[in-house]
Design an enzyme around this catalytic site. Structure first.
Site: not given
Length: 469
Positions: A81, A157, A181
């Site tokens: 990420k 996210s 997330s």
């Protein structure tokens, strides 16, 4: 062979390398070819470095030929990420305010551990700006789509990571989870996601959202997550709150759930409106756990919705993220992020500490709850994936992403381990997740129960279609 390789778990790839059935170069080429096909449809990546990945894969193949693999994940393609540092390239955090210039010469602790164990880095995955919300779109990188319906959100996210794993662009990814997330996009995209106990996976730099934010595995199944957690957990002097290694969670996976005391809370005592298709799928997963020998009791934890306290802490963190930005940089921000940061900047120290009091009380209540129950089971989310590019579903009455994530953010406040396991699809073919929550430090128990669901077949769902519905 190429398409088959992208369907394999990390463990299956490692077995193939050991037997000589295929090599890390084969697996990496297959993943890169998959990225080339799916990226225009889903926008899961902010950067792909094919040349670097193939060089790492070739080095891994040489080690396997010598019978000297470097570590537990030698040659396995992984993604990261784009909130986590990765040496050799910028970490842009989805924001126009972050410059790509600089040396970028450090790995985050978890990334460094993957590197030490020989993993092959395919690229960095999309995130909303600074990871602030439960969907993945940003001014810098645009909207990330759901692999089951490209008109829907992937969640966030860690949306890019979830999409990458779901579509075979590497079987492993590292996400972060400050209010759901990892679990939100994993549930929306039909993969496994684990938020470990806070501190189990060390973080550097520390999150501006403080001790709400965890890092954890996003994988094809629970056994891959256990393998990955054994790699990325441990000590790192840069994180003062690290807990040390996970102590071989892989060794407990086969113990099953027989005799475990599991509380099933379908709606937090009626506080949450859960879609019928979601409720039905989650109940089937609970029935599967009962069939495997767990003792199930329908029971709600003694907690009220802590959303106001969470907002105080989360919005204050957003204010801290943006504190150094000037007026022109702020104009280019995601408007929702700018709005919550302005609200956070208005909170006093006393209001912040009052929110901490709520958090500590919630932690005590859940600690007491787990003296009676080994695990708590809930839906991961009360809904399935909605339209892409918005923070909350149309006509839902919610302005903020926390309005539709009532089962996830409470357990960031308490720092407990929580995982999502795919348990079915709704009438539109969109994935549903069941959430398994353990007491603090009970990461192995959460993984064990999740693995039991996979072994029983209860976690089997159709493959992504990449088609609008």
């Amino acid at each position: 062979m190429t398409s088959e390789l992208t369907d394999l778990t990390a463990r299956q790839l490692l077995t193939g390398y050991e037997k000589g059935d295929f090599s890390p170069v084969d697996a990496t080429r297959a993943a890169l070819e998959r990225i080339e096909v799916v990226q225009p449809l889903v926008n899961a990546f902010v950067r792909v470095d094919a040349e670097q990945a193939l060089a790492q894969a070739q080095a891994s193949a040489e080690r396997w030929r010598r019978g000297e693999p470097q570590g537990l994940l030698d040659g396995v393609p992984v993604t990261v990420k784009d909130l986590l540092l990765q040496r050799g390239g910028p970490t842009l955090r989805g924001s126009m305010s972050v410059s790509a210039e600089g040396s970028w010469d450090q790995d985050a602790p978890s990334v460094g551990r993957l590197r030490a164990h020989g993993a092959v880095f395919l690229g960095k995955t999309t995130t909303p700006e600074f990871g602030w919300k439960g969907v993945t779109d940003s001014p810098r990188h645009g909207v990330t789509a759901n692999p089951y319906d490209i008109t829907r959100t992937a969640g966030g996210s860690s949306g890019g990571s979830a999409v990458a794993v779901a579509l075979g662009a590497g079987p492993l990814s590292i996400g972060t989870d400050g209010g759901g997330s990892v679990r939100i996009p994993a549930s929306f995209c039909g993969i496994f996601g684990l938020k470990p106990t806070y501190g189990r996976v060390p973080l550097y730099p520390s999150s501006p959202f403080g001790t709400l934010s965890h890092a954890g595995p996003m994988t094809k199944d629970a056994a891959d997550a256990a393998l990955m957690l054994d790699v990325i957990s441990g000590e790192d002097w840069r994180d003062w709150s690290h807990l040390g290694p996970a102590d071989g969670v892989r060794g407990t996976l086969a113990d099953g759930v027989k005799g475990l005391r599991i509380a099933y809370s379908p709606s937090f005592g009626g506080q949450v409106a859960v879609r019928p298709a979601v409720a039905s799928a989650v109940r089937r997963a609970v029935t599967a756990l009962a069939g495997l020998g767990a003792y199930i009791e329908e029971c709600d934890p003694d907690i009220a919705d802590p959303v106001e306290a969470f907002h105080t802490l989360w919005f204050s963190g957003a204010a801290r993220v943006l504190q150094h930005l000037g007026p022109r940089q702020r104009e280019a921000l995601d408007p929702g992020l700018r709005e919550i940061a302005e609200a956070g900047a208005r909170h006093s120290a006393l209001e912040y500490l009052a929110a901490v009091d709520v958090r500590m009380d919630l932690g005590r209540r859940m600690g007491r709850f787990h003296t009676s129950y080994d695990l708590l089971v809930t839906p991961t989310l009360p809904i399935t994936a909605f339209e892409a590019g918005v923070e909350a579903p149309a006509h839902s009455g919610h302005r903020r992403w926390t309005g539709w994530t009532p089962f996830t953010y409470p357990f960031n406040l308490t720092q407990q381990p929580a995982a999502t396991v795919p348990c079915g699809v709704d009438e539109d073919g969109l994935p549903v997740g069941v959430q398994l929550i353990g007491a603090r430090h009970a990461d192995a128990l959460v993984l064990r129960a999740a693995h039991a669901l996979y072994e029983s077949g209860a976690a089997t769902i159709p493959a992504p279609t990449l088609a609008p519905r």
